[in-house]
Design an enzyme around this catalytic site. Structure first.
Site, PDB file in Angstrom:
ATOM      1  N   PRO A   9       1.127 -11.600  -0.072  1.00  0.00           N
ATOM      2  CA  PRO A   9       1.660 -10.999   1.143  1.00  0.00           C
ATOM      3  C   PRO A   9       0.597 -10.490   2.124  1.00  0.00           C
ATOM      4  O   PRO A   9      -0.417  -9.921   1.716  1.00  0.00           O
ATOM      5  CB  PRO A   9       2.521  -9.835   0.637  1.00  0.00           C
ATOM      6  CG  PRO A   9       2.059  -9.582  -0.753  1.00  0.00           C
ATOM      7  CD  PRO A   9       1.582 -10.901  -1.280  1.00  0.00           C
ATOM      8  N   ASN A  10       0.880 -10.742   3.378  1.00  0.00           N
ATOM      9  CA  ASN A  10       0.101 -10.266   4.528  1.00  0.00           C
ATOM     10  C   ASN A  10      -1.223 -10.999   4.730  1.00  0.00           C
ATOM     11  O   ASN A  10      -1.899 -10.780   5.741  1.00  0.00           O
ATOM     12  CB  ASN A  10      -0.155  -8.742   4.432  1.00  0.00           C
ATOM     13  CG  ASN A  10       1.139  -7.963   4.374  1.00  0.00           C
ATOM     14  OD1 ASN A  10       1.999  -8.153   5.224  1.00  0.00           O
ATOM     15  ND2 ASN A  10       1.320  -7.125   3.367  1.00  0.00           N
ATOM     16  N   ARG A  17      -5.310  -8.759  10.985  1.00  0.00           N
ATOM     17  CA  ARG A  17      -4.875  -7.626  10.169  1.00  0.00           C
ATOM     18  C   ARG A  17      -6.076  -6.748   9.793  1.00  0.00           C
ATOM     19  O   ARG A  17      -6.996  -7.236   9.119  1.00  0.00           O
ATOM     20  CB  ARG A  17      -4.253  -8.205   8.897  1.00  0.00           C
ATOM     21  CG  ARG A  17      -3.908  -7.197   7.868  1.00  0.00           C
ATOM     22  CD  ARG A  17      -3.633  -7.841   6.531  1.00  0.00           C
ATOM     23  NE  ARG A  17      -3.274  -6.825   5.573  1.00  0.00           N
ATOM     24  CZ  ARG A  17      -3.329  -6.991   4.267  1.00  0.00           C
ATOM     25  NH1 ARG A  17      -3.726  -8.153   3.758  1.00  0.00           N
ATOM     26  NH2 ARG A  17      -3.002  -6.017   3.478  1.00  0.00           N
ATOM     27  N   TYR A  22     -10.721  -6.340   6.444  1.00  0.00           N
ATOM     28  CA  TYR A  22     -10.590  -7.708   5.933  1.00  0.00           C
ATOM     29  C   TYR A  22     -11.385  -8.751   6.721  1.00  0.00           C
ATOM     30  O   TYR A  22     -11.386  -9.920   6.351  1.00  0.00           O
ATOM     31  CB  TYR A  22      -9.100  -8.097   5.893  1.00  0.00           C
ATOM     32  CG  TYR A  22      -8.299  -7.197   4.964  1.00  0.00           C
ATOM     33  CD1 TYR A  22      -8.580  -7.159   3.600  1.00  0.00           C
ATOM     34  CD2 TYR A  22      -7.288  -6.375   5.446  1.00  0.00           C
ATOM     35  CE1 TYR A  22      -7.869  -6.324   2.743  1.00  0.00           C
ATOM     36  CE2 TYR A  22      -6.565  -5.545   4.605  1.00  0.00           C
ATOM     37  CZ  TYR A  22      -6.866  -5.522   3.257  1.00  0.00           C
ATOM     38  OH  TYR A  22      -6.161  -4.699   2.402  1.00  0.00           O
ATOM     39  N   ASN A  73      -5.188 -14.506  -4.735  1.00  0.00           N
ATOM     40  CA  ASN A  73      -5.314 -13.181  -4.140  1.00  0.00           C
ATOM     41  C   ASN A  73      -3.882 -12.674  -4.024  1.00  0.00           C
ATOM     42  O   ASN A  73      -3.172 -13.033  -3.088  1.00  0.00           O
ATOM     43  CB  ASN A  73      -5.989 -13.241  -2.765  1.00  0.00           C
ATOM     44  CG  ASN A  73      -6.164 -11.842  -2.182  1.00  0.00           C
ATOM     45  OD1 ASN A  73      -5.584 -10.874  -2.674  1.00  0.00           O
ATOM     46  ND2 ASN A  73      -6.957 -11.735  -1.128  1.00  0.00           N
ATOM     47  N   ALA A  76      -1.119  -6.906  -2.224  1.00  0.00           N
ATOM     48  CA  ALA A  76      -0.616  -5.638  -2.785  1.00  0.00           C
ATOM     49  C   ALA A  76       0.140  -5.836  -4.096  1.00  0.00           C
ATOM     50  O   ALA A  76       0.219  -4.909  -4.905  1.00  0.00           O
ATOM     51  CB  ALA A  76       0.276  -4.939  -1.762  1.00  0.00           C
ATOM     52  N   GLU A  97      -8.617 -13.978 -10.287  1.00  0.00           N
ATOM     53  CA  GLU A  97      -8.055 -13.072  -9.269  1.00  0.00           C
ATOM     54  C   GLU A  97      -9.151 -12.690  -8.285  1.00  0.00           C
ATOM     55  O   GLU A  97     -10.268 -12.345  -8.706  1.00  0.00           O
ATOM     56  CB  GLU A  97      -7.523 -11.804  -9.956  1.00  0.00           C
ATOM     57  CG  GLU A  97      -7.021 -10.747  -8.978  1.00  0.00           C
ATOM     58  CD  GLU A  97      -6.450  -9.512  -9.691  1.00  0.00           C
ATOM     59  OE1 GLU A  97      -6.058  -9.618 -10.869  1.00  0.00           O
ATOM     60  OE2 GLU A  97      -6.432  -8.453  -9.057  1.00  0.00           O
ATOM     61  N   HIS A  99     -10.200 -10.567  -4.479  1.00  0.00           N
ATOM     62  CA  HIS A  99      -9.864  -9.662  -3.379  1.00  0.00           C
ATOM     63  C   HIS A  99     -10.992  -9.696  -2.364  1.00  0.00           C
ATOM     64  O   HIS A  99     -12.173  -9.720  -2.739  1.00  0.00           O
ATOM     65  CB  HIS A  99      -9.677  -8.233  -3.893  1.00  0.00           C
ATOM     66  CG  HIS A  99      -8.540  -8.118  -4.861  1.00  0.00           C
ATOM     67  ND1 HIS A  99      -7.229  -8.049  -4.467  1.00  0.00           N
ATOM     68  CD2 HIS A  99      -8.529  -8.122  -6.221  1.00  0.00           C
ATOM     69  CE1 HIS A  99      -6.453  -7.996  -5.534  1.00  0.00           C
ATOM     70  NE2 HIS A  99      -7.212  -8.043  -6.611  1.00  0.00           N
ATOM     71  N   ARG A 106     -11.662   1.843  -2.390  1.00  0.00           N
ATOM     72  CA  ARG A 106     -10.643   2.180  -1.395  1.00  0.00           C
ATOM     73  C   ARG A 106      -9.686   3.259  -1.931  1.00  0.00           C
ATOM     74  O   ARG A 106     -10.065   4.026  -2.800  1.00  0.00           O
ATOM     75  CB  ARG A 106      -9.911   0.892  -0.979  1.00  0.00           C
ATOM     76  CG  ARG A 106     -10.865  -0.134  -0.350  1.00  0.00           C
ATOM     77  CD  ARG A 106     -10.143  -1.361   0.105  1.00  0.00           C
ATOM     78  NE  ARG A 106      -9.144  -1.034   1.121  1.00  0.00           N
ATOM     79  CZ  ARG A 106      -8.167  -1.863   1.479  1.00  0.00           C
ATOM     80  NH1 ARG A 106      -8.069  -3.051   0.925  1.00  0.00           N
ATOM     81  NH2 ARG A 106      -7.285  -1.495   2.403  1.00  0.00           N
TER      82      ARG A 106
HETATM   83  C1  DQA Z   1      -6.432  -7.337  -0.999  1.00  0.00           C
HETATM   84  C2  DQA Z   1      -6.479  -5.876  -1.465  1.00  0.00           C
HETATM   85  C3  DQA Z   1      -5.080  -5.314  -1.667  1.00  0.00           C
HETATM   86  O1  DQA Z   1      -5.160  -3.947  -2.071  1.00  0.00           O
HETATM   87  C4  DQA Z   1      -4.292  -5.383  -0.370  1.00  0.00           C
HETATM   88  O2  DQA Z   1      -2.976  -4.923  -0.577  1.00  0.00           O
HETATM   89  C5  DQA Z   1      -4.314  -6.743   0.238  1.00  0.00           C
HETATM   90  C6  DQA Z   1      -5.569  -7.479   0.257  1.00  0.00           C
HETATM   91  C7  DQA Z   1      -7.833  -7.881  -0.663  1.00  0.00           C
HETATM   92  O3  DQA Z   1      -7.962  -9.089  -0.577  1.00  0.00           O
HETATM   93  O4  DQA Z   1      -8.772  -7.115  -0.469  1.00  0.00           O
HETATM   94  O5  DQA Z   1      -3.326  -7.210   0.777  1.00  0.00           O
HETATM   95  O6  DQA Z   1      -5.893  -8.133  -2.030  1.00  0.00           O
END
Ligand code: DQA
Length: 150
Positions: A9-10, A17, A22, A73, A76, A97, A99, A106
């Site tokens: 998501p996102n 964003r 990011y 990735n 959240a 995994e 990020h 954070r």
């Molecule tokens: C993320 C880190 C997560 O905490 C966050 O909710 C994201 C992006 C990252 O790539 O740093 O959506 O996965």
């Protein structure tokens, strides 16, 4: 050898964003980069992004028998989706995994991920380079698996 890159998501909004966290690269930029790197490594690469938990789980299931490793990735969902964690635990291929941000530097709610216990390994904090490192790890894990099987 086929590697699948799944984004949760996102992450479709990358570039716009919270760029201070990011970065300015879009998901398309990251995918184009990975496509080039995959070509150099001589591996096939595919991409999937969804904002929906069930769609991510379906994608992990559908990949069984079709891919050699997955880079994910989970956004959240990493922090609280037991369903996604169980889907990763259920598949037979290696999962890396990743990020973009260093989740451990954070907010405290990002310090724990429910997915990290069931993946082969986690990479966090290198921006778009996290995906490159993820690709290298995924290819290595898939190669190890192939040589174990032969
Ligand atoms: C993320 C880190 C997560 O905490 C966050 O909710 C994201 C992006 C990252 O790539 O740093 O959506 O996965």
């Amino acid at each position: 050898m086929k590697i699948l890159v799944i984004n949760g998501p996102n992450l479709n909004l990358l570039g716009r964003r919270e760029p201070q966290t990011y970065g300015k690269n879009t998901l398309r930029d990251i995918e184009d980069n990975l496509r080039e790197q995959a070509e150099h490594l001589g591996v096939e690469i595919d991409f999937f992004q969804s904002n929906h938990e069930g769609a991510l789980i379906d994608c992990l299931h559908t990949a069984i028998g079709k891919v050699d490793a997955v880079i994910i990735n989970p956004g959240a969902y990493s922090h609280y989706s037991i369903a996604l964690r169980d889907a990763i635990a259920a598949v037979d291929y290696p999962v890396v995994e990743i990020h973009l941000s260093n989740i451990y530097s954070r907010e405290p709610f990002r310090h724990h991920t429910v997915t990290s216990a069931v993946v082969n390994g986690q990479i966090s904090g290198f921006g778009p380079f996290s995906y490159t490192l993820g690709l290298m790890a995924a290819v290595d894990l898939a190669r190890q698996r192939q040589s174990d099987e032969s």
